[in-house]
Design a protein around this motif. Sequence first.
Motif, short mmCIF file in Angstrom:
data_model
loop_
_atom_site.label_atom_id
_atom_site.label_comp_id
_atom_site.label_asym_id
_atom_site.label_seq_id
_atom_site.Cartn_x
_atom_site.Cartn_y
_atom_site.Cartn_z
N ASP A 195 8.23 104.67 19.33
CA ASP A 195 9.22 104.42 19.60
C ASP A 195 8.36 103.78 20.87
OD1 ASP A 195 10.66 106.19 19.36
OD2 ASP A 195 9.93 108.12 20.41
N LEU A 196 9.21 102.57 21.15
CA LEU A 196 8.95 102.42 22.52
C LEU A 196 9.81 101.80 23.60
CD1 LEU A 196 6.97 99.49 23.04
CD2 LEU A 196 8.17 98.27 21.47
N THR A 197 9.42 102.47 25.08
CA THR A 197 10.24 102.53 25.64
C THR A 197 10.64 101.05 26.28
OG1 THR A 197 8.71 102.59 27.38
CG2 THR A 197 9.47 104.46 26.10
N PRO A 198 11.69 101.21 27.48
CA PRO A 198 11.55 99.64 27.92
C PRO A 198 10.69 99.22 28.94
CG PRO A 198 13.36 100.86 28.11
CD PRO A 198 12.65 101.45 27.99
N LYS A 199 9.55 100.11 29.63
CA LYS A 199 8.37 99.94 29.95
C LYS A 199 6.92 99.47 29.12
CE LYS A 199 10.14 103.26 34.25
NZ LYS A 199 9.42 104.10 34.75
N LEU A 200 7.05 100.27 27.91
CA LEU A 200 6.25 99.61 26.93
C LEU A 200 6.39 98.31 26.25
CD1 LEU A 200 5.58 103.04 25.17
CD2 LEU A 200 4.11 102.25 26.72
N GLY A 205 4.59 92.72 25.58
CA GLY A 205 4.52 91.47 26.33
C GLY A 205 3.92 91.06 26.77
N TYR A 206 2.37 91.73 27.72
CA TYR A 206 2.33 91.57 29.08
C TYR A 206 0.84 91.21 27.35
CZ TYR A 206 -1.55 91.70 31.99
OH TYR A 206 -2.94 91.46 32.98
N VAL A 207 0.05 92.52 26.94
CA VAL A 207 -1.10 92.57 26.10
C VAL A 207 -1.00 91.17 24.77
CG1 VAL A 207 -2.38 93.89 23.92
CG2 VAL A 207 -1.19 94.75 26.20
N LEU A 208 -0.11 90.18 24.73
CA LEU A 208 0.21 89.28 23.69
C LEU A 208 0.37 88.81 23.93
CD1 LEU A 208 2.88 91.34 20.88
CD2 LEU A 208 0.98 91.14 20.91
N SER A 209 0.75 88.35 25.69
CA SER A 209 0.49 86.89 26.39
C SER A 209 -0.87 86.77 26.86
CB SER A 209 1.43 87.19 27.45
OG SER A 209 2.04 87.92 28.26
N HIS A 210 -1.92 87.59 27.31
CA HIS A 210 -3.23 87.76 27.79
C HIS A 210 -4.11 88.26 26.52
CE1 HIS A 210 0.18 88.19 31.46
NE2 HIS A 210 -0.75 87.27 31.93
N LEU A 211 -3.69 88.20 25.65
CA LEU A 211 -4.91 88.53 24.92
C LEU A 211 -5.60 87.38 24.40
CD1 LEU A 211 -5.84 91.40 23.04
CD2 LEU A 211 -5.07 89.96 21.12
N THR A 212 -7.22 87.71 24.76
CA THR A 212 -7.65 86.41 24.47
C THR A 212 -8.55 86.71 23.30
OG1 THR A 212 -8.88 86.56 26.32
CG2 THR A 212 -10.81 86.13 25.14
N ASP A 239 -1.77 104.07 26.39
CA ASP A 239 -2.93 103.98 24.36
C ASP A 239 -1.85 103.25 23.96
OD1 ASP A 239 -5.01 104.64 26.04
OD2 ASP A 239 -4.50 107.59 25.13
N ALA A 240 -0.42 103.69 23.69
CA ALA A 240 0.58 102.98 22.73
C ALA A 240 0.17 101.80 21.75
CB ALA A 240 1.92 103.47 23.07
N ILE A 241 -0.48 100.77 22.98
CA ILE A 241 -0.45 99.44 22.42
C ILE A 241 -1.92 99.51 22.05
CG2 ILE A 241 0.96 99.24 24.70
CD1 ILE A 241 -2.47 98.21 25.45
N LEU A 255 -10.19 94.71 20.63
CA LEU A 255 -11.58 95.51 22.04
C LEU A 255 -10.42 95.90 23.69
CD1 LEU A 255 -15.31 94.04 22.44
CD2 LEU A 255 -13.99 96.47 21.52
N ILE A 256 -9.34 97.09 23.85
CA ILE A 256 -9.20 97.21 24.60
C ILE A 256 -9.66 97.83 26.75
CG2 ILE A 256 -6.67 98.33 25.79
CD1 ILE A 256 -5.65 97.42 22.81
N PHE A 257 -9.90 97.81 27.50
CA PHE A 257 -10.54 97.66 28.61
C PHE A 257 -9.60 97.61 29.89
CE2 PHE A 257 -13.27 95.19 26.73
CZ PHE A 257 -14.39 95.31 26.45
#
Length: 318
Positions: A195-200, A205-212, A239-241, A255-257
Amino acid sequence: MKTSGLLSAILISVTKVERVLVYRHTNPDPDAIGSQFGLVRLLKTAFPSKTIVAMGTVPQPLTWIAMTDPVTVTPTSQDLVITVDCANHERLAGNLPADAFVIKIDHHPNRDPYGQLNWVDDTYSSCAEMVFELFAAHPDELTLTSVVANALYAGMIGDTVRFSTPETSARTLAIASQLAQFDVDVATISHHEMDLTPKLSKLYGYVLSHLTVDALGLAHITLSQTVLRTLAIPYGDEDAIVPLPGNLTNVRVWLIFIATPQGNYRVHFRSKGVPVDGVAKQFNGGGHELASGTFVPDTDTIQAVIAAMQNQIRKVTK
């Protein structure tokens, strides 16, 4: 004590008390909720006159597995406490009653054997798988219902990421097959796990665009409370991401902080092959070889964790 003896001791302990309180860890995942409520319902069916309670509130994203237990109790030393899927005493959701007898059921490395009776086996892919084994060892005393089977299957699906982790074994698949015979809604559970809500989706998108991602294949990202508030993501729902960076072909370890409301950072260690539990242990954490966690106090320690993981990758790939 051999496993058969442990399983018998667990059931004997339940028969001796009037109340059983089942705890799990904070920030629960599907395995924590699935194994907790699967065990509670398994025992309630066998011992209808006893008070058997699932302790803690179920977060909204996991209410498809179970709703918060409507029964509330004040724990006492006379209660039997069973904890599931919680390696460390500090991570338990709720305070244990002083002097109560504690049974620990867990599938993480047993670095904190806080129970008087510890059934801990890290060869299992999930704690839900272990709860099924408790049933299988006592088929005359315990009854596996559809409700129990659905909860346990959800827990197994969650911790194995739909049977894709290295911990997934022939035993895992055999147990899943046996559970499926009890009217488990396999398709619906799998869809809920994805399940992926609109908020998630915005967080994705944020994680994929800011991931180093560095040249070693180490990916990392820090999610601040500001980011979570901006995206309207309550702490715990993010936690879903956690599995997301592993979908990238150039990522070996990630690593996710995540900033907590208390001001420190929760750390998720994940890997496709490089052991990460040793690095987690360096920072007072632990877990499985390819999936571990800890908490760190500040951004300086975050940089230290990243550097330690880079050294670990270099060491393994020499």
